[in-house]
Design a protein around this motif. Sequence first.
Motif, PDB file in Angstrom:
ATOM      1  N   VAL A  16       0.859  -1.187   0.000  1.00  0.00           N
ATOM      2  CA  VAL A  16       0.000   0.000   0.000  1.00  0.00           C
ATOM      3  C   VAL A  16       0.893   1.234   0.000  1.00  0.00           C
ATOM      4  N   SER A  17       0.276   2.394  -0.107  1.00  0.00           N
ATOM      5  CA  SER A  17       1.049   3.633  -0.084  1.00  0.00           C
ATOM      6  C   SER A  17       1.413   4.015   1.352  1.00  0.00           C
ATOM      7  N   ARG A  18       2.396   4.880   1.467  1.00  0.00           N
ATOM      8  CA  ARG A  18       2.804   5.376   2.778  1.00  0.00           C
ATOM      9  C   ARG A  18       1.658   6.108   3.467  1.00  0.00           C
ATOM     10  N   SER A  19       0.875   6.861   2.680  1.00  0.00           N
ATOM     11  CA  SER A  19      -0.243   7.627   3.253  1.00  0.00           C
ATOM     12  C   SER A  19      -1.327   6.694   3.786  1.00  0.00           C
ATOM     13  N   THR A  20      -1.492   5.525   3.165  1.00  0.00           N
ATOM     14  CA  THR A  20      -2.482   4.566   3.662  1.00  0.00           C
ATOM     15  C   THR A  20      -2.069   4.029   5.030  1.00  0.00           C
ATOM     16  N   VAL A  21      -0.786   3.707   5.197  1.00  0.00           N
ATOM     17  CA  VAL A  21      -0.305   3.265   6.499  1.00  0.00           C
ATOM     18  C   VAL A  21      -0.539   4.344   7.545  1.00  0.00           C
ATOM     19  N   SER A  22      -0.283   5.602   7.155  1.00  0.00           N
ATOM     20  CA  SER A  22      -0.490   6.714   8.087  1.00  0.00           C
ATOM     21  C   SER A  22      -1.957   6.804   8.510  1.00  0.00           C
ATOM     22  N   ARG A  23      -2.859   6.616   7.534  1.00  0.00           N
ATOM     23  CA  ARG A  23      -4.283   6.684   7.870  1.00  0.00           C
ATOM     24  C   ARG A  23      -4.688   5.541   8.796  1.00  0.00           C
TER      25      ARG A  23
END
Length: 342
Positions: A16-23
């Motif tokens: 997944v994207s880095r932003s997805t992990v952050s979310r």
Amino acid sequence: MSSQMTIQQIAELAEVSRSTVSRVLNDHPSVRPEVRDRVLQVIGEQGYAPQAAARSLASKRTNTLGLLIPRSAAIIFSDPFFGQIIQGMTEASSKRGYFLMLSMVSGAMERDFYTRVLRSRSVDGLLMVSSDIDDPILPLLIKDNLPMMLIGDHPYLNPVNWIDSENREGARIATNHLVGLGHRRIATITGFLQMSAAIDRFNGYKQALLEANIPVTPELIEYGDYTQESGYQAMRRLLMATPRPSAVFAANDMMAMGALRAIHEAGLSVPNDIAIVGFDDIPMAAFANPPLTTMRQPIAEMGALAANTLIDQLEGLADPGANIRLPTKLVVRGSSGATPTE
């Protein structure tokens, strides 16, 4: 397992994207359940611990809530009300990834606390319990726009967010319970009348009497401060009235149990000589002698809701300006002389 693993590496392993992990780490609702589960599985397998300090610096937030109780430690730790409400706040804050910083300050220390802790923005928001209605720190906090939630409404200051129980209506129901049992000389032991809850409970008591065409009698009104000792001393004074009251509504359970002791010491029986009703339904109320009839307010739930509402506002999930009032419930036990409901 690597304690130095980065959020980018977690993203690559989870595809997944880095932003997805952050979310996912911030529990954002926009992530699909199957994606959230996959990311959490990778986080668990790798033993990844988010760098909370780095995230806080980037967002200029501390992920810390302040809890201010403007009372002495002796009063706080002797009253189960505070333990229950702090428990609710702590559990709710922890589930949302926030720390709770407890501060207990006397009136003389409040301005120093305001300057050193609150104005420096050491916390993201403030929970404030049992504030006096003329507390000097409140106008300063409102002026500084510090996100804040009061436990207990405020009759004068706006805008201010608060959560409270149905204090006036609860007191009216409690007193009306005694009226319905045939009592006419009904006394009250008030709380500290610089607090909104105490004022509301006193007014509810008076409302119930007037609705029943019973005069409000000054000699049947005694003033306490929510402590067991104040309830004990107030009841001793009420026992000197001629004729003495046949029933008493105490503005909290601690004062009601102090009153029970004074009645027993006088050689009288509860409820045969004097009936008693309290307010709060703290755990020990059910184990009083006799068990205490009381108005139950959802203390722990109130603390949790206060913390969650404040966090929702901090995270942009709710608009500022919350005024919430929770219902109370009459719990009938042996001290009032009626058939118990539990």
